[in-house]
Motif scaffolding. Sequence first.
Motif, short mmCIF file in Angstrom:
data_model
loop_
_atom_site.label_atom_id
_atom_site.label_comp_id
_atom_site.label_asym_id
_atom_site.label_seq_id
_atom_site.Cartn_x
_atom_site.Cartn_y
_atom_site.Cartn_z
N ARG A 1 0.84 -1.18 0.00
CA ARG A 1 0.00 0.00 0.00
C ARG A 1 0.88 1.24 0.00
O ARG A 1 1.78 1.39 0.82
CB ARG A 1 -0.90 0.00 1.24
CG ARG A 1 -1.80 1.22 1.36
CD ARG A 1 -3.03 1.08 0.51
NE ARG A 1 -3.91 2.24 0.65
CZ ARG A 1 -5.08 2.36 0.05
NH1 ARG A 1 -5.50 1.38 -0.72
NH2 ARG A 1 -5.83 3.43 0.22
N ILE A 2 0.66 2.13 -0.94
CA ILE A 2 1.42 3.37 -1.05
C ILE A 2 0.48 4.53 -0.81
O ILE A 2 -0.66 4.55 -1.30
CB ILE A 2 2.11 3.49 -2.43
CG1 ILE A 2 3.08 2.32 -2.64
CG2 ILE A 2 2.86 4.81 -2.55
CD1 ILE A 2 3.77 2.33 -3.98
N ASP A 3 0.95 5.51 -0.05
CA ASP A 3 0.14 6.67 0.30
C ASP A 3 -0.36 7.40 -0.95
O ASP A 3 0.38 7.55 -1.93
CB ASP A 3 0.98 7.62 1.17
CG ASP A 3 0.18 8.81 1.63
OD1 ASP A 3 -0.68 8.65 2.49
OD2 ASP A 3 0.42 9.92 1.08
N ASP A 4 -1.61 7.86 -0.92
CA ASP A 4 -2.19 8.54 -2.07
C ASP A 4 -1.40 9.78 -2.46
O ASP A 4 -1.25 10.09 -3.66
CB ASP A 4 -3.64 8.93 -1.79
CG ASP A 4 -4.57 7.72 -1.79
OD1 ASP A 4 -4.07 6.59 -1.96
OD2 ASP A 4 -5.79 7.91 -1.64
N ASP A 5 -0.89 10.50 -1.48
CA ASP A 5 -0.12 11.72 -1.79
C ASP A 5 1.15 11.36 -2.56
O ASP A 5 1.54 12.08 -3.49
CB ASP A 5 0.25 12.46 -0.50
CG ASP A 5 -0.98 13.06 0.19
OD1 ASP A 5 -2.00 13.27 -0.53
OD2 ASP A 5 -0.93 13.30 1.40
#
Length: 608
Positions: free
Chosen positions: A487-491
């Motif tokens: 999971r990678i941060d949306d920002d």
Amino acid sequence: MRIVQTWRTVHGTGASALALIRPFFASEHKVRAWSLLAAIVALNLGLVWLAVWFNEWNRLFYDALQERNAQEFWKQLGRFAALAAVFILAAVYKFYLTQVLELRWRAWMTRHYLDRWLSHQAYYRLELRRFAGAAPDAPGPDNPDQRMQEDIQQFTGYTLSLSMGLLHAVVTLASFVGILWTLSGSFTFDVAGVSVVVPGFMVWLAVLYCAAGSYLTHRIGKPQIRLNFLQQRREADFRHHLVRVREASEAIALDRGESAELAGLQGRFDRVLDNTWALIRAQKNLIWFTSFFGQAAVVFPFLVASGRFLSGAIQLGTLMQIASAFGQVQGALSWFVEQYTGIAAWKATTDRLTGFDDALRAARLQEKEEGELVVTAAEELRMEDVRINLPPGVPIDAFTAAVTLDDAPRNGVLLDGLHWGVPAGRSVLLRGASGMGKSTLFRAIAGIWPYGSGRIERPGDAVFLPQKPYLPVGTLRDALCYPEARRIDDDALREALRQVGLEALGDRLDEHAAWGQTLSGGEVQRLAIARVLLRPARWVFADEASSALDAVAEEQAYRALLGHVHAQGGTLVSIGHKPTLAALHGECWELCAGVPPLRRCPGDTPAL
């Protein structure tokens, strides 16, 4: 001679089938698999036991009818109800447990073959062998997708149904042959004045009847084996090309290639139809015989035993019991006749799956044996006496779009005598005329090109950017994170998109689409570069990674890529033809004919 050949074919198929069956029943699921199989076998034996009781019931019930014995009649009806209830229960759970075992077996085999297909890049090696014809005596299998989806499903289903059917036939024969032997009595006839007595004559008649039927069935139905094999291949080939048209829909539309594609698809479908008609005709011929064989078997025991009944030697119940026992023995002996179509389909499926299994094993051996071209992990890129070859004896036009290769063969050698090193912290452009072997050199550095010799050292965490990146069908988030599932941060995702000029996609992260077809070629390339920006990529090898971009978009994407790589003390090595790329790299090398094949570009100075 024909019998020996047939035996060898059957024996070879049986050995191949056992090789496919054994792994599941020796796997981590073996306890559950053997338990289910034991339960299914027990239920099959129980059904045969019930058939024996039904046979005895036939005699008592019809004797009661003949004698007009109402009390015995109702008693036997009650007995039938009890036997029928047990039969229904056993039949239902036999079906259910068989389906459970088949499903678990199929699931295990599918995962097993998927793992072997994707491990050690076997899928890529199989494509090389298939499309390049690298091994004429052992070409890669056609349509591996069908092998793992349809063939495994058919193999598990046919294997269970045929094996349990054979077990049922053998046990039924063993159970009823004694009954029929006893009931049929003996047959006496004279030969040259000598009286000959044949005990259990109806058993011998059943054996002769079914032996003749089995022989004729094999002679009539044998073409179905080859036709079933071809049918699966041609159906899969037609389906595969339908998918290719869908995937290349835009390119076909731009080329106005509908007529060419229609002609190609119709030609493939015509081959499907031709084989289907041949299969239907072969099945029709077999059904003519098996239908006659089955109908004749209904009246055959009555014709033989009717004389004894009409003479008063036996009761109606005994006649019906004889007919029932003969039907069971004849049915058991006729298993081959009745199941021939299924056997033909099973053999075709087994052969295709065995071929796929052999091809996977050959690809694994190829990885171990082929390989004087050794690729190892190191801190920097270094090549020592590297030679890169084409697959042996293969013309370059044998390759298709699945294995893109723009390098013309030079006696089978693309590059020879390569000694090259690139230290960390550099940005290197590799160029050269089309056909010099640039893309193949990158494949060799990546460790996926098996043909060649020498030694290549490169960082183990290197990232490779192809000219045509792969984007999975799913959300845009999935495409950006591929091949990792983290999971990678949306920002962070939006920032990577912004750096390559795709900020407009920042609000579509959870939109589901076939992004490889939805986006333009340039957007796909920029998305692939954004994907690298989200990874701790120290070394990046880019093969025409900006070929679809204009100069402004190319510079923006490359500066983001260079900043990301150099911030980690890494190196960028690019293949490209555009003059604008030279200004974005610290040094330039060119592939050319001769030895050494790699030289500095004219006017280029060594980077410090």
